[in-house]
Scaffold this motif. Sequence first.
Motif, PDB file in Angstrom:
ATOM      1  N   PRO A   1      -0.501  -1.075   1.344  1.00  0.00           N
ATOM      2  CA  PRO A   1      -0.440   0.294   0.819  1.00  0.00           C
ATOM      3  C   PRO A   1      -0.004   1.328   1.847  1.00  0.00           C
ATOM      4  O   PRO A   1       0.529   2.384   1.477  1.00  0.00           O
ATOM      5  CB  PRO A   1      -1.886   0.550   0.350  1.00  0.00           C
ATOM      6  CG  PRO A   1      -2.397  -0.795  -0.028  1.00  0.00           C
ATOM      7  CD  PRO A   1      -1.780  -1.725   0.975  1.00  0.00           C
TER       8      PRO A   1
ATOM      9  N   TRP B   1       3.625   1.292   1.234  1.00  0.00           N
ATOM     10  CA  TRP B   1       4.000   1.766  -0.095  1.00  0.00           C
ATOM     11  C   TRP B   1       3.871   3.278  -0.224  1.00  0.00           C
ATOM     12  O   TRP B   1       4.641   3.916  -0.921  1.00  0.00           O
ATOM     13  CB  TRP B   1       3.139   1.072  -1.153  1.00  0.00           C
ATOM     14  CG  TRP B   1       3.310  -0.409  -1.195  1.00  0.00           C
ATOM     15  CD1 TRP B   1       4.426  -1.108  -0.869  1.00  0.00           C
ATOM     16  CD2 TRP B   1       2.335  -1.377  -1.577  1.00  0.00           C
ATOM     17  NE1 TRP B   1       4.208  -2.456  -1.026  1.00  0.00           N
ATOM     18  CE2 TRP B   1       2.942  -2.662  -1.458  1.00  0.00           C
ATOM     19  CE3 TRP B   1       1.019  -1.314  -2.012  1.00  0.00           C
ATOM     20  CZ2 TRP B   1       2.261  -3.841  -1.753  1.00  0.00           C
ATOM     21  CZ3 TRP B   1       0.333  -2.483  -2.319  1.00  0.00           C
ATOM     22  CH2 TRP B   1       0.954  -3.735  -2.186  1.00  0.00           C
TER      23      TRP B   1
ATOM     24  N   THR C   1       1.832   3.525  -5.404  1.00  0.00           N
ATOM     25  CA  THR C   1       0.927   2.714  -4.591  1.00  0.00           C
ATOM     26  C   THR C   1      -0.153   2.073  -5.446  1.00  0.00           C
ATOM     27  O   THR C   1      -0.483   0.888  -5.272  1.00  0.00           O
ATOM     28  CB  THR C   1       0.282   3.574  -3.485  1.00  0.00           C
ATOM     29  OG1 THR C   1       1.313   4.137  -2.670  1.00  0.00           O
ATOM     30  CG2 THR C   1      -0.646   2.743  -2.616  1.00  0.00           C
TER      31      THR C   1
END
Length: 281
Positions: A215, A218, A232
């Motif tokens: 994440p 992302w 995300t």
Amino acid sequence: MLALRYTRAMMRNRLAAIRFGGPAEMAVMVLLAWLALVSIPIWFAPMGLSWDALNHHIYLGWMAQHSRLDQDFLAAGYQTLTYPYLYWPVYKLAASGAGPQLAGAVLASLHVITVPAVWLIARACMPGTSAFDAAMRAMAVLLAFLSGVMLSQLDSSSNDLLAASPLVWAVALSLEALRPERVGARRSLLLLSGLLAGVSVAFKLSNGPIAMLMPLLWIFAGGGIRERLTNTALACLCTLAGCLMAYGHWGWQLWTRYGNPIYPFYDAAFTPLRAMQGWTP
């Protein structure tokens, strides 16, 4: 002398006119990597059966083709309960009577699936279109595959690189989503990145801590804060879905026999769930 200088100048001009960094460059890199990786087990180090292979690699491949959880009890110790399906190529090659050179070449060819991902990561770091940029990307791919960990895979039956390949692709796709020309496909790339991160965890649970950091990549892809958080969150859901899809069949077999889909890990945590289902010691 003048002709030689003219020829050199023409070659420099032609190289400068070529725009590197596209699919053709990646295809050439994959071909060269395949030739290099396959040549190692054929000419230098034919594959042999390590202690791990004799202990559980072949057995797990057999388990992948014919489940034996209801016939053998920890035949290879707790390694018997390792995710078995990536070991199937080793088992099939051994069962088919393949020689060491052929087996090594086949397994080395499977490792080539990681090469395009490594090239995409190199392009994200060196996105130029000149011959120099192409040479630096080639050097980056070469250095990535010259590590001791990588080279040790080429004459063994270990599947660590195959298990890591989806995670490398997840990183590559997340970096690809950062490219301005990929704005239209940004969400699709991030969702596929999340899916592959989950698959990598299913292949090898120790990939989990690295997948949990995805994440952080992302969140950088997107326009506003809302779009970034949405992408995300969706990628995280895809990670869960990818892990469940890839691990589901094996996890269900462990659950039906041991009451724990990741047995023998965290077995105490599943005790209440087993009690709710009426399982008794």
